[in-house]
Motif scaffolding. Structure first.
Motif, PDB file in Angstrom:
ATOM      1  N   LEU A 375       1.400  -1.253   0.035  1.00  0.00           N
ATOM      2  CA  LEU A 375       0.253  -0.061   0.216  1.00  0.00           C
ATOM      3  C   LEU A 375       0.579   1.268  -0.221  1.00  0.00           C
ATOM      4  CD1 LEU A 375      -2.671  -0.514   2.794  1.00  0.00           C
ATOM      5  CD2 LEU A 375      -2.567  -0.619   0.178  1.00  0.00           C
ATOM      6  N   PHE A 376       1.879   0.895   0.320  1.00  0.00           N
ATOM      7  CA  PHE A 376       3.196   2.391   0.702  1.00  0.00           C
ATOM      8  C   PHE A 376       3.655   3.122  -0.750  1.00  0.00           C
ATOM      9  CE2 PHE A 376       3.160   2.071   5.446  1.00  0.00           C
ATOM     10  CZ  PHE A 376       3.374   3.301   6.161  1.00  0.00           C
ATOM     11  N   GLN A 377       3.936   1.182  -1.394  1.00  0.00           N
ATOM     12  CA  GLN A 377       4.762   1.620  -2.617  1.00  0.00           C
ATOM     13  C   GLN A 377       3.311   1.830  -3.481  1.00  0.00           C
ATOM     14  OE1 GLN A 377       6.280  -1.907  -4.462  1.00  0.00           O
ATOM     15  NE2 GLN A 377       4.897  -1.942  -6.166  1.00  0.00           N
ATOM     16  N   MET A 378       1.958   1.782  -3.872  1.00  0.00           N
ATOM     17  CA  MET A 378       0.877   2.330  -4.324  1.00  0.00           C
ATOM     18  C   MET A 378       0.767   3.555  -3.942  1.00  0.00           C
ATOM     19  SD  MET A 378      -2.814   1.632  -4.499  1.00  0.00           S
ATOM     20  CE  MET A 378      -3.428   2.057  -3.043  1.00  0.00           C
ATOM     21  N   LEU A 379       0.484   4.126  -2.450  1.00  0.00           N
ATOM     22  CA  LEU A 379       1.189   5.731  -2.694  1.00  0.00           C
ATOM     23  C   LEU A 379       1.643   6.279  -3.060  1.00  0.00           C
ATOM     24  CD1 LEU A 379      -0.793   5.531   0.812  1.00  0.00           C
ATOM     25  CD2 LEU A 379      -1.893   6.206  -1.289  1.00  0.00           C
ATOM     26  N   TYR A 380       2.807   6.391  -2.515  1.00  0.00           N
ATOM     27  CA  TYR A 380       4.072   7.000  -3.259  1.00  0.00           C
ATOM     28  C   TYR A 380       4.462   6.332  -4.970  1.00  0.00           C
ATOM     29  CZ  TYR A 380       6.079   7.688   1.228  1.00  0.00           C
ATOM     30  OH  TYR A 380       6.148   8.584   1.905  1.00  0.00           O
ATOM     31  N   HIS A 381       4.019   5.606  -5.147  1.00  0.00           N
ATOM     32  CA  HIS A 381       3.609   5.474  -6.850  1.00  0.00           C
ATOM     33  C   HIS A 381       2.358   6.216  -7.329  1.00  0.00           C
ATOM     34  CE1 HIS A 381       5.739   1.218  -7.678  1.00  0.00           C
ATOM     35  NE2 HIS A 381       6.287   2.289  -6.973  1.00  0.00           N
ATOM     36  N   LEU A 382       1.848   6.534  -7.238  1.00  0.00           N
ATOM     37  CA  LEU A 382       0.511   7.894  -7.690  1.00  0.00           C
ATOM     38  C   LEU A 382       2.002   8.707  -7.429  1.00  0.00           C
ATOM     39  CD1 LEU A 382      -2.205   5.934  -5.980  1.00  0.00           C
ATOM     40  CD2 LEU A 382      -2.284   5.694  -8.233  1.00  0.00           C
ATOM     41  N   LEU A 383       2.002   9.367  -5.951  1.00  0.00           N
ATOM     42  CA  LEU A 383       2.321  10.533  -5.215  1.00  0.00           C
ATOM     43  C   LEU A 383       3.619  10.681  -7.027  1.00  0.00           C
ATOM     44  CD1 LEU A 383       2.926  12.779  -3.343  1.00  0.00           C
ATOM     45  CD2 LEU A 383       5.017  11.482  -2.303  1.00  0.00           C
ATOM     46  N   GLN A 384       4.496   9.992  -6.842  1.00  0.00           N
ATOM     47  CA  GLN A 384       5.325  10.453  -8.230  1.00  0.00           C
ATOM     48  C   GLN A 384       5.188  10.534  -9.299  1.00  0.00           C
ATOM     49  OE1 GLN A 384       8.424   7.291  -8.384  1.00  0.00           O
ATOM     50  NE2 GLN A 384       9.597   8.272 -10.108  1.00  0.00           N
ATOM     51  N   LEU A 385       4.265   9.974  -9.917  1.00  0.00           N
ATOM     52  CA  LEU A 385       3.017  10.237 -10.967  1.00  0.00           C
ATOM     53  C   LEU A 385       1.860  11.601 -10.779  1.00  0.00           C
ATOM     54  CD1 LEU A 385       1.997   7.011 -11.542  1.00  0.00           C
ATOM     55  CD2 LEU A 385       3.314   8.246 -12.810  1.00  0.00           C
ATOM     56  N   ALA A 386       1.895  12.185  -9.659  1.00  0.00           N
ATOM     57  CA  ALA A 386       1.355  13.195  -9.797  1.00  0.00           C
ATOM     58  C   ALA A 386       1.630  14.835 -10.190  1.00  0.00           C
ATOM     59  CB  ALA A 386       0.529  13.722  -8.387  1.00  0.00           C
ATOM     60  N   GLY A 387       3.039  14.305  -9.705  1.00  0.00           N
ATOM     61  CA  GLY A 387       3.650  15.147 -10.246  1.00  0.00           C
ATOM     62  C   GLY A 387       3.817  16.245  -9.642  1.00  0.00           C
ATOM     63  N   ASP A 388       3.416  17.467 -10.396  1.00  0.00           N
ATOM     64  CA  ASP A 388       3.488  19.511 -10.269  1.00  0.00           C
ATOM     65  C   ASP A 388       2.427  19.527  -9.634  1.00  0.00           C
ATOM     66  OD1 ASP A 388       5.988  19.512  -9.981  1.00  0.00           O
ATOM     67  OD2 ASP A 388       6.110  20.360 -11.977  1.00  0.00           O
ATOM     68  N   ARG A 389       1.042  18.312  -9.307  1.00  0.00           N
ATOM     69  CA  ARG A 389      -0.368  18.335  -9.253  1.00  0.00           C
ATOM     70  C   ARG A 389      -0.722  18.602  -8.046  1.00  0.00           C
ATOM     71  NH1 ARG A 389      -3.132  13.699 -13.689  1.00  0.00           N
ATOM     72  NH2 ARG A 389      -0.861  13.445 -13.237  1.00  0.00           N
ATOM     73  N   LEU A 390      -0.470  19.829  -7.527  1.00  0.00           N
ATOM     74  CA  LEU A 390      -0.553  19.504  -5.886  1.00  0.00           C
ATOM     75  C   LEU A 390      -1.606  19.391  -5.372  1.00  0.00           C
ATOM     76  CD1 LEU A 390       0.755  23.534  -5.480  1.00  0.00           C
ATOM     77  CD2 LEU A 390       1.884  22.020  -5.280  1.00  0.00           C
ATOM     78  N   SER A 391      -3.126  19.523  -5.770  1.00  0.00           N
ATOM     79  CA  SER A 391      -4.888  18.826  -4.742  1.00  0.00           C
ATOM     80  C   SER A 391      -4.291  17.480  -5.060  1.00  0.00           C
ATOM     81  CB  SER A 391      -5.557  19.719  -6.003  1.00  0.00           C
ATOM     82  OG  SER A 391      -5.188  18.999  -7.548  1.00  0.00           O
ATOM     83  N   TYR A 392      -3.888  17.132  -6.395  1.00  0.00           N
ATOM     84  CA  TYR A 392      -3.868  14.915  -6.479  1.00  0.00           C
ATOM     85  C   TYR A 392      -2.136  14.657  -5.126  1.00  0.00           C
ATOM     86  CZ  TYR A 392      -6.137  15.112 -10.725  1.00  0.00           C
ATOM     87  OH  TYR A 392      -7.264  15.223 -11.052  1.00  0.00           O
ATOM     88  N   ARG A 393      -1.302  15.764  -5.129  1.00  0.00           N
ATOM     89  CA  ARG A 393      -0.567  15.579  -3.955  1.00  0.00           C
ATOM     90  C   ARG A 393      -1.116  15.691  -2.828  1.00  0.00           C
ATOM     91  NH1 ARG A 393       4.446  15.354  -5.406  1.00  0.00           N
ATOM     92  NH2 ARG A 393       5.598  15.762  -3.918  1.00  0.00           N
ATOM     93  N   ARG A 394      -1.675  16.391  -1.884  1.00  0.00           N
ATOM     94  CA  ARG A 394      -2.149  16.800  -1.011  1.00  0.00           C
ATOM     95  C   ARG A 394      -3.137  15.957  -0.746  1.00  0.00           C
ATOM     96  NH1 ARG A 394      -2.955  22.150  -1.820  1.00  0.00           N
ATOM     97  NH2 ARG A 394      -5.433  21.805  -2.719  1.00  0.00           N
ATOM     98  N   TYR A 395      -3.783  15.015  -1.661  1.00  0.00           N
ATOM     99  CA  TYR A 395      -5.028  13.702  -1.438  1.00  0.00           C
ATOM    100  C   TYR A 395      -3.852  12.790  -0.697  1.00  0.00           C
ATOM    101  CZ  TYR A 395      -7.910  16.869  -3.870  1.00  0.00           C
ATOM    102  OH  TYR A 395      -8.327  17.664  -4.208  1.00  0.00           O
ATOM    103  N   ILE A 396      -2.828  12.412  -1.467  1.00  0.00           N
ATOM    104  CA  ILE A 396      -1.957  11.255  -1.883  1.00  0.00           C
ATOM    105  C   ILE A 396      -1.257  11.331  -0.109  1.00  0.00           C
ATOM    106  CG2 ILE A 396      -0.327   9.612  -2.114  1.00  0.00           C
ATOM    107  CD1 ILE A 396      -1.698  10.828  -5.086  1.00  0.00           C
TER     108      ILE A 396
END
Length: 445
Positions: A375-396
Motif C-alpha cells: 500500500l505504501f508502494q502504491m501511494l508513493y508511486h501515485l505521488l510520483q505520477l502526480a508530479g506538480d499537481r498540488l491537489s493530487y499531491r495533498r490527497y495522496i
C-alpha cells in the motif's frame, strides 16, 4: 419519450448481463430454421443435391434417421445438463471465494452464452427435424436436415472441450482481477472522449444553493442520465439544472435528486424526471464499481477464512494502474448542448475515491506487514505520477500520513516496523531524485 428510452436502456443493460442473452435468440432461430428446413425438404430437392455431394452420408431408412437424431438429442441433453451443473458450481465458487458482485461478469460472458445457446439450439433443431420424419413409403428422408444436425452436434462436442478450458481459466483469480481492471481502464478511456460530446469541467455556480429542489419519485440508484434531453428541456423552460447526487449513489424516495434554477410546474417536472429518475439496479459499466470490485476481492483474500495475501498484492498493483489513469481523466461536471442548454452534476472526486479505497484496505490490512508495504508502494508511486499537481499531491500525502499512523498502531514487531521504515526512506529518496532530474531537464531546456 425520454422515460421510455431510459427504460429500454436499463432493460438492455440487464439483458446483456443475463446468461440467457444469447441462448434465447438462438433457440428461437433454431425453431424458425426447423420450419425452414421442413419447407425446403417438401418443396425443393435440396436433400437430393446433398446426397449427390456427400453420397457416403446418404440415409435410406427412416428408422436409421430416427436413431441418429435420437442419439444426438439424448447425448446433447446430457451434455447440456452437465454444462449447466458445472456453471452453477463455478458461479457459487466465485461468489463465495471472491465477491457475489462479480457474477454478472461471468454470466455476461459471450463465449459462455454462445456455447450454452448452441447446445440448446441444436437440441431444438434436431427435435424439429425428428418430428418432421413421416412413417410412410412415399416420404423421402431429409438427408440435408440430418446432415446439418449432425454437423451441429459434432460442433457442440468440440465446443464442450473449449468451454471446459475457457471457464476454468476465467474463474482463476488472476483472470478475474485482470478483466475487472481492464473494464475500469476501458471506462476511463471512454470518459476521455466526453469533451467531444459537450462535457467540460467547471466551478459549480454558487447560486445552486438557492435553486428549487425536485424530489425523487422513487428510491433507487442514479444511473445513466440523459443529459442531452435535460439540456433541451432547460432551453424549452428557460432554466438550468443541477444533479446533486453522484452516479451510482442511492437516493431515497422524496429526497432531492436535482435542482432547477427556475420553478417548474407539475407537467414540466414529470418530463424532467423521465430523464433522470433512479433505477433499481447498479451497473458496472463505469470505473468506480469495477474499482470497488477489486477492493472486495482483496478484502475477501485477506479474510481469515481464505488468508491469501498474494491475491491482495495483485489487486493493489492493478488498483495503482487504475488510480494513476484516473488522475489523467478530466472530471467533467457540466454538459452544454450545442443549442445552449446547461446541466451541472456532481462527480466522484479523486480524493473521495482514494479515501474510500484506502479506508477499506487499511481496516483489513493494518496488521499485515506485507500488504502494508505494498500500500505504501502504491501511494508513493501515485505521488510520483502526480508530479506538480498540488491537489493530487495533498490527497495522496494525507493518505500516506494516515497509513503511517495505522502501521504504527497495528504492527508491533520491531523487525517489521524497521522494514517498513526502510521502504519509506527508499520511496522518499526515489521521489526526491525524480524531482531533481525534472529540475535539471527544465534548466537544460
Amino acid at each position: 419519450m425520454g422515460h421510455i428510452y431510459r427504460t429500454l436502456q436499463t432493460f438492455a443493460k440487464q439483458a446483456v448481463r443475463s446468461v440467457a442473452f444469447l441462448p434465447v435468440p438462438m433457440i428461437i432461430a433454431a425453431v424458425l430454421l426447423g420450419f425452414l428446413f421442413f419447407w425446403l425438404e417438401k418443396n425443393t430437392e435440396i436433400s437430393k443435391h446433398a446426397t449427390e455431394i456427400f453420397p457416403a452420408l446418404a440415409i435410406t431408412s427412416q428408422d436409421t434417421a430416427r436413431t441418429i437424431l435420437g442419439m444426438f438429442i439424448g447425448g446433447l441433453i446430457t451434455l447440456t445438463v452437465f454444462t449447466f451443473t458445472q456453471i452453477m458450481s463455478l458461479l457459487n465458487q466465485v461468489a463465495s471465494s471472491y465477491s457475489p458482485r462479480l457474477l454478472p461478469k461471468l454470466t455476461g460472458d459471450r463465449a459462455l452464452q454462445f456455447v450454452m445457446g448452441l447446445n440448446l439450439a441444436t437440441i431444438v433443431l434436431t427435435i424439429t427435424v425428428l418430428l418432421s420424419i413421416r412413417s410412410n413409403d412415399e416420404y423421402s428422408i431429409p438427408n440435408f436436415s440430418i446432415l446439418i444436425c449432425t454437423i451441429l452436434g459434432i460442433t457442440c462436442l468440440v465446443l464442450f472441450v473449449y468451454f471446459v478450458t475457457t471457464i476454468t481459466r476465467k474463474i482463476q483469480v488472476s483472470s478475474i482481477i485482470d478483466a475487472t481492471a481492464n473494464d475500469a481502464m476501458s471506462s476511463l478511456d471512454r470518459e476521455r472522449t466526453w469533451s467531444e460530446k459537450g462535457y467540460a469541467e467547471g466551478s459549480i455556480p454558487p447560486e445552486v444553493l438557492l435553486w428549487d429542489a425536485i424530489p425523487s419519485p422513487l428510491g433507487g440508484y442514479v444511473g445513466t442520465v440523459d443529459h442531452d434531453t435535460l439540456a433541451q428541456l432547460g432551453i424549452e423552460y428557460g432554466t438550468r439544472f443541477y444533479i446533486g447526487i453522484s452516479k451510482g449513489q442511492y437516493v431515497p424516495r422524496g429526497l432531492p435528486i436535482l435542482q432547477t434554477e427556475h420553478r417548474l410546474d407539475k407537467d414540466q417536472i414529470e418530463r424532467v424526471l423521465a430523464a433522470v429518475s433512479p433505477i433499481p439496479d447498479q451497473f458496472d459499466d463505469w470505473y468506480l464499481p469495477n474499482l470497488k470490485q477489486l477492493t472486495e476481492i482483496a478484502l475477501k483474500a485477506l479474510s481469515p477464512g481464505i488468508n491469501d495475501p498474494a491475491t491482495a498484492l495483485m489487486v493493489i498493483d492493478r488498483q495503482t494502474e487504475v488510480l494513476a489513469e484516473l488522475m489523467d481523466v478530466p472530471l467533467h461536471n457540466v454538459y452544454r448542448s450545442k443549442e445552449g442548454g446547461e446541466v451541472w452534476f456532481a462527480r466522484h472526486g479523486y480524493q473521495e475515491v482514494l479515501v474510500a479505497l484506502m479506508q477499506e484496505m487499511r481496516c483489513y490490512a493494518k496488521q499485515d506487514p506485507l500488504v502494508m508495504r505494498r500500500l505504501f508502494q502504491m501511494l508513493y508511486h501515485l505521488l510520483q505520477l502526480a508530479g506538480d499537481r498540488l491537489s493530487y499531491r495533498r490527497y495522496i500525502e494525507h493518505e500516506i500520513r494516515v497509513l503511517v499512523s495505522d502501521a504504527r498502531a497495528g504492527i508491533s514487531n520491531r523487525a517489521d516496523r524497521a522494514v517498513i521504515a526502510n521502504d519509506l526512506r527508499y520511496h522518499r529518496r526515489a521521489i526526491a531524485g525524480a524531482r531533481r532530474v525534472t529540475v535539471l531537464d527544465q534548466v537544460e531546456a
